[in-house]
Design a protein around this motif. Structure first.
Motif, PDB file in Angstrom:
ATOM      1  N   GLY A   1      18.602  99.352  29.923  1.00 22.59           N
ATOM      2  CA  GLY A   1      17.684 100.317  30.526  1.00 22.59           C
ATOM      3  C   GLY A   1      16.285  99.772  30.677  1.00 22.59           C
ATOM      4  N   ARG A   2      16.026  98.611  30.051  1.00 16.36           N
ATOM      5  CA  ARG A   2      14.715  97.969  30.178  1.00 16.36           C
ATOM      6  C   ARG A   2      14.794  96.842  31.205  1.00 16.36           C
ATOM      7  NH1 ARG A   2      15.662  98.085  24.626  1.00 16.36           N
ATOM      8  NH2 ARG A   2      16.223  95.880  24.744  1.00 16.36           N
ATOM      9  N   GLN A   3      13.663  96.593  31.854  1.00 12.26           N
ATOM     10  CA  GLN A   3      13.596  95.504  32.828  1.00 12.26           C
ATOM     11  C   GLN A   3      13.401  94.173  32.126  1.00 12.26           C
ATOM     12  OE1 GLN A   3      10.450  95.910  35.691  1.00 12.26           O
ATOM     13  NE2 GLN A   3      10.659  93.791  36.385  1.00 12.26           N
ATOM     14  N   LEU A   4      14.138  93.166  32.562  1.00 12.23           N
ATOM     15  CA  LEU A   4      14.012  91.820  32.012  1.00 12.23           C
ATOM     16  C   LEU A   4      12.603  91.297  32.227  1.00 12.23           C
ATOM     17  CD1 LEU A   4      15.453  89.287  30.822  1.00 12.23           C
ATOM     18  CD2 LEU A   4      15.916  88.613  33.181  1.00 12.23           C
ATOM     19  N   ARG A   5      11.979  90.791  31.151  1.00 14.11           N
ATOM     20  CA  ARG A   5      10.593  90.335  31.217  1.00 14.11           C
ATOM     21  C   ARG A   5      10.430  88.894  30.748  1.00 14.11           C
ATOM     22  NH1 ARG A   5       7.470  92.958  34.684  1.00 14.11           N
ATOM     23  NH2 ARG A   5       7.349  95.199  34.302  1.00 14.11           N
ATOM     24  N   ARG A   6      11.504  88.110  30.795  1.00 16.69           N
ATOM     25  CA  ARG A   6      11.370  86.711  30.429  1.00 16.69           C
ATOM     26  C   ARG A   6      12.290  85.888  31.327  1.00 16.69           C
ATOM     27  NH1 ARG A   6      14.762  88.977  26.530  1.00 16.69           N
ATOM     28  NH2 ARG A   6      16.734  87.896  26.218  1.00 16.69           N
ATOM     29  N   ARG A   7      12.094  84.601  31.332  1.00  7.89           N
ATOM     30  CA  ARG A   7      12.870  83.728  32.205  1.00  7.89           C
ATOM     31  C   ARG A   7      14.288  83.534  31.698  1.00  7.89           C
ATOM     32  NH1 ARG A   7      10.744  82.469  37.364  1.00  7.89           N
ATOM     33  NH2 ARG A   7       8.538  82.812  37.184  1.00  7.89           N
ATOM     34  N   GLU A   8      14.449  83.330  30.391  1.00  7.54           N
ATOM     35  CA  GLU A   8      15.766  83.030  29.868  1.00  7.54           C
ATOM     36  C   GLU A   8      16.588  84.312  29.761  1.00  7.54           C
ATOM     37  OE1 GLU A   8      12.909  82.229  28.324  1.00  7.54           O
ATOM     38  OE2 GLU A   8      12.799  80.154  29.038  1.00  7.54           O
ATOM     39  N   GLY A   9      17.893  84.155  29.809  1.00  3.62           N
ATOM     40  CA  GLY A   9      18.744  85.319  29.662  1.00  3.62           C
ATOM     41  C   GLY A   9      20.158  84.904  29.331  1.00  3.62           C
ATOM     42  N   GLY A  10      20.903  85.832  28.756  1.00  3.81           N
ATOM     43  CA  GLY A  10      22.294  85.578  28.440  1.00  3.81           C
ATOM     44  C   GLY A  10      22.610  86.017  27.040  1.00  3.81           C
ATOM     45  N   GLY A  11      23.842  86.534  26.861  1.00  7.46           N
ATOM     46  CA  GLY A  11      24.269  86.959  25.543  1.00  7.46           C
ATOM     47  C   GLY A  11      25.063  88.248  25.638  1.00  7.46           C
ATOM     48  N   PRO A  12      25.194  88.969  24.537  1.00  8.64           N
ATOM     49  CA  PRO A  12      25.931  90.235  24.559  1.00  8.64           C
ATOM     50  C   PRO A  12      25.392  91.164  25.644  1.00  8.64           C
ATOM     51  CG  PRO A  12      25.442  89.584  22.305  1.00  8.64           C
ATOM     52  CD  PRO A  12      24.702  88.632  23.187  1.00  8.64           C
ATOM     53  N   ALA A  13      26.279  91.657  26.483  1.00 11.06           N
ATOM     54  CA  ALA A  13      25.861  92.352  27.702  1.00 11.06           C
ATOM     55  C   ALA A  13      25.043  93.604  27.428  1.00 11.06           C
ATOM     56  CB  ALA A  13      27.095  92.689  28.549  1.00 11.06           C
ATOM     57  N   LEU A  14      25.364  94.322  26.374  1.00 11.33           N
ATOM     58  CA  LEU A  14      24.664  95.572  26.089  1.00 11.33           C
ATOM     59  C   LEU A  14      23.370  95.356  25.317  1.00 11.33           C
ATOM     60  CD1 LEU A  14      27.660  97.939  25.248  1.00 11.33           C
ATOM     61  CD2 LEU A  14      26.380  97.746  27.387  1.00 11.33           C
ATOM     62  N   GLU A  15      23.057  94.112  24.971  1.00 15.56           N
ATOM     63  CA  GLU A  15      21.789  93.801  24.314  1.00 15.56           C
ATOM     64  C   GLU A  15      20.839  93.044  25.229  1.00 15.56           C
ATOM     65  OE1 GLU A  15      22.683  91.683  20.721  1.00 15.56           O
ATOM     66  OE2 GLU A  15      24.255  93.098  20.142  1.00 15.56           O
ATOM     67  N   GLN A  16      21.280  92.715  26.427  1.00 16.28           N
ATOM     68  CA  GLN A  16      20.507  91.882  27.333  1.00 16.28           C
ATOM     69  C   GLN A  16      19.840  92.729  28.418  1.00 16.28           C
ATOM     70  OE1 GLN A  16      19.788  88.408  27.647  1.00 16.28           O
ATOM     71  NE2 GLN A  16      18.460  89.328  29.189  1.00 16.28           N
ATOM     72  N   ASP A  17      18.512  92.623  28.546  1.00 16.39           N
ATOM     73  CA  ASP A  17      17.807  93.296  29.633  1.00 16.39           C
ATOM     74  C   ASP A  17      18.199  92.663  30.966  1.00 16.39           C
ATOM     75  OD1 ASP A  17      16.542  94.628  27.596  1.00 16.39           O
ATOM     76  OD2 ASP A  17      14.645  93.544  27.794  1.00 16.39           O
ATOM     77  N   LEU A  18      18.283  93.479  32.005  1.00 20.63           N
ATOM     78  CA  LEU A  18      18.547  93.023  33.370  1.00 20.63           C
ATOM     79  C   LEU A  18      17.348  93.374  34.243  1.00 20.63           C
ATOM     80  CD1 LEU A  18      22.284  94.161  33.803  1.00 20.63           C
ATOM     81  CD2 LEU A  18      21.404  92.051  32.779  1.00 20.63           C
TER      82      LEU A  18
END
Length: 680
Positions: A295-312
């Motif tokens: 529900g939060r907007q991704l605010r960093r360059r890196e990403g990946g991991g458990p889907a329900l813990e990862q901002d999009l």
């Protein structure tokens, strides 16, 4: 580096800061006002209030993020702050009255909007990017200007300082807002965006994203009879049955292959755009479950991991490709992939084991082909997988480009695992984009668009948002801002051909293909978003060819001297924040140019807010315009991380912006280009 920008929160006469020149805000001039009940506004009418100008354009995903960021500030400072949107179009279509009205409704803009198609007010305020925010104090002076998104926290600090200062001076006036809501559309849909043919096992018919109503609608084949609505119609991220679930501007829809659906327990993936989430819809009971996102907007360059813990960040579409759900992550100009969790006992949905990862793109906005981990995308809005599953078609809205993603010849057979301890993530985390290649068949860059048929390499689109595949392997593009359906035939000519199948449509954003008994395309069901309707069209026996001209963004070019040019980006953290240097330089610049040879030195990705460029005068002919592409990021944290003096519940904030600056070479022009990420 240029001299530091002073704290915006200090007045020109503050005893704690040196006196600086006060700049009177230019008047607001445009074609008309939207959201004022027909009244014109002037700065004199708003004297005594704090005014925040939001320079935006309807196509810009960063502008959409800013609209969301401003909502809390509008609520908190409702009696002292007037937000004024200044709609300054990038694409030609965005300058039409109809497009502006549709955009205000689509993005739920609840403040006055100045329609500025000729960029009069844009130029008066020296705006250079979408979005740009300008703060005007109650006495009518400009006190801050900032580009990009992520400024909500800093704006809140500045507004509190301005309220305290001008309340003490007696120059603050409280009152009601000048906003008057426009009439709601008289239609069953509110700016729908996507359509999906449902299998006969689910009763057939269509599933439609009724975007501005925050719902999904199940329709019979007549396109009128509603079998069900999914979602309460209120914004929110709530799972459950059709009468309990909530969505927020749902867009793209993807039907999983039956064997995959049986494996994971849900049938349709939903790109829930402003929830920054991917949802799963089970057709048996029309229940929704969140598959990825917080529900939060991704605010960093890196990403990946458990889907329900990862901002999009603003997913606009999905597609099942190469045994994974690919996500068009428009907010960060990347493609991501979701490896969903298998269904639990008795087919129960268990989304907790899903994993997301970056598949392609660096987050730089633009058009660059090649290895997926080095490719650039630009607000990808639609994905389609070829019939044989070997190619993923990709539609980039901001570069008006039709592109593709395929496995490269040296693709690894298995995904590469890096430093994974959690068993549920084993064998699913790859090196970003490993083994994929990106190419383009239509489109050349961020600032070239139009309507032109013929050889694909010379063809032009204008901000296309949807597509569908025909049985012969050709691609039908919903060419949104040209109001047309265009067809790319990979077998036409030496490198493919583009033709026009239909025109005169009201912002088509998606289509479904209906086949006859012989398996040939017979009709299209088109989502005309701006008209809030679905239209069934016969597939024409022969396509037409349009010979339009190339169009470019209206912004006047910036004159620069050929040779050495100093690029400087001004950034001063808001009051109470400091740049966080604990792990190195927290700032980053990515610089490139169109044409590529315009920069003979200074292009690339490196830390810092300054760069020495060298412009090659031979790259542009007399009077010709090039473009400098500048992407910047800066991370600032509450308190002072270096000394450990941080408040409880401290947070870090990412400030970012992408500029595309048209430039023309002039021997007498300046040899410095100064940009403000957050400046006075």
């Amino acid at each position: 580096m240029t001299s530091p920008v002073r704290d915006h929160g200090r007045s020109a006469t503050s005893p704690t800061s040196p006196r600086r020149t006060r700049v009177r805000a230019p008047e607001l001039v445009g074609r008309r006002w939207v959201g004022t009940g027909g009244a014109d506004l002037s700065l004199a009418d708003l004297r005594g209030r704090i005014v925040l100008l939001d320079f935006w354009t309807s196509c810009c995903v960063n502008c959409q993020h800013v609209l969301d960021e401003l909502r809390e500030l509008e609520h908190e400072f409702a009696d002292v702050l007037v937000v004024v949107g200044v709609h300054s179009p990038k694409f030609a279509h965005e300058g039409t009255v109809e497009a502006v009205d549709a955009a205000v409704l689509r993005w739920d803009v609840r403040h006055p909007v100045l329609d500025d198609p000729q960029l009069v007010t844009w130029q008066a305020y020296a705006a250079r990017a979408w979005p740009t925010l300008t703060v005007i104090d109650p006495e009518g002076y400009v006190v801050a200007s900032m580009s990009g998104e992520g400024h909500a926290h800093g704006l809140g600090v500045l507004l509190r300082e301005l309220v305290a200062e001008h309340e003490a001076k007696g120059t603050l006036r409280r009152g009601d807002q000048p906003y008057v809501a426009p009439p709601a559309p008289d239609s069953a849909f509110a700016l729908p965006t996507a359509i999906l043919a449902l299998p006969l096992s689910a009763g057939g018919g269509y599933l439609v994203s009724d975007t501005a109503h925050h719902q999904l609608v199940v329709l019979d084949d007549d396109l009128v009879t509603e079998r069900a609505r999914i979602g309460t119609g209120e914004r929110g991220l709530v799972d459950g049955g059709p009468e309990q679930a909530r969505l927020s501007e749902p867009v793209g829809l993807t039907l999983l292959p039956p064997d995959v659906a049986a494996r994971v327990g849900w049938d349709v993936a939903v790109a829930d755009s402003t929830n920054h989430a991917v949802r799963g819809l089970r057709l048996a009971d029309l229940s929704l479950v969140t598959l990825a996102g917080t529900g939060r907007q991704l605010r960093r360059r890196e990403g990946g991991g458990p889907a329900l813990e990862q901002d999009l960040s603003t997913p606009l579409d999905t597609a099942w490709f190469d045994d994974q759900l690919v996500i068009a992550m428009a907010g960060v100009h990347q493609l991501w992939a979701l490896d969903p969790a298998p269904a639990g006992p008795a087919g129960a949905i268990d989304a907790t084991g899903g994993v997301v990862r970056v598949l392609a793109g660096t987050t730089a906005e633009g058009l660059r082909d090649g290895a997926a981990e080095q490719a650039w995308f630009a607000q990808t809005g639609a994905l389609e997988t070829s019939a044989d599953g070997s190619r993923l078609w990709v539609l980039d809205a901001e570069t008006s480009a039709l592109r593709w993603l395929e496995r490269s010849g040296d693709a690894p057979a298995d995904r590469v695992v890096k430093d994974v301890d959690d068993d549920r993530m084993a064998n699913v985390l790859p090196v970003a984009g490993a083994g994929y290649e990106v190419g383009s068949v239509v489109g050349t860059g961020l600032f070239e668009f139009g309507v032109r048929d013929g050889e694909a390499a010379q063809a032009l689109l204008q901000h296309p948002l949807g597509m569908a595949l025909l049985p012969d392997g050709s691609v039908v593009v919903a060419d949104t801002y040209n109001g047309a359906l265009r067809r790319y035939d990979p077998l036409g000519g030496d490198a493919g051909e583009v033709t026009t199948l239909a025109s005169g449509l009201a912002e088509p954003t998606a289509l479904a293909v209906e086949l006859d008994d012989d398996g040939r395309a017979a009709t299209f069901v088109v989502v005309e978003s701006a008209a809030s309707r679905l239209t069934r069209l016969q597939v024409p026996a022969a396509a037409s060819k349009l010979a339009g001209e190339a169009q470019r963004v209206k912004r006047p070019p910036t004159p620069l001297a050929p040779g050495p040019v100093a690029l400087r980006v001004a950034f001063t953290p808001p009051t109470g924040q400091k740049l966080d240097h604990r792990w190195g330089d927290p700032t980053r610049l990515v610089v490139s140019s169109s044409p590529e040879g315009l920069l003979s030195a200074g292009a690339g990705d490196a830390e810092g807010l300054s760069r020495d460029l060298v412009i090659d005068p031979s790259a542009l002919g007399p009077g010709a315009t090039g473009v400098l592409h500048v992407s910047v990021q800066a991370a600032a944290c509450d308190g002072d991380p270096m000394t450990g003096e941080v408040p409880e519940f401290a947070a870090c904030h990412l400030y970012q912006q992408d500029w595309g600056i048209p430039v023309v070479l002039d021997e007498t022009g300046p040899s410095e280009l100064a940009l403000d990420l957050r400046g006075a």
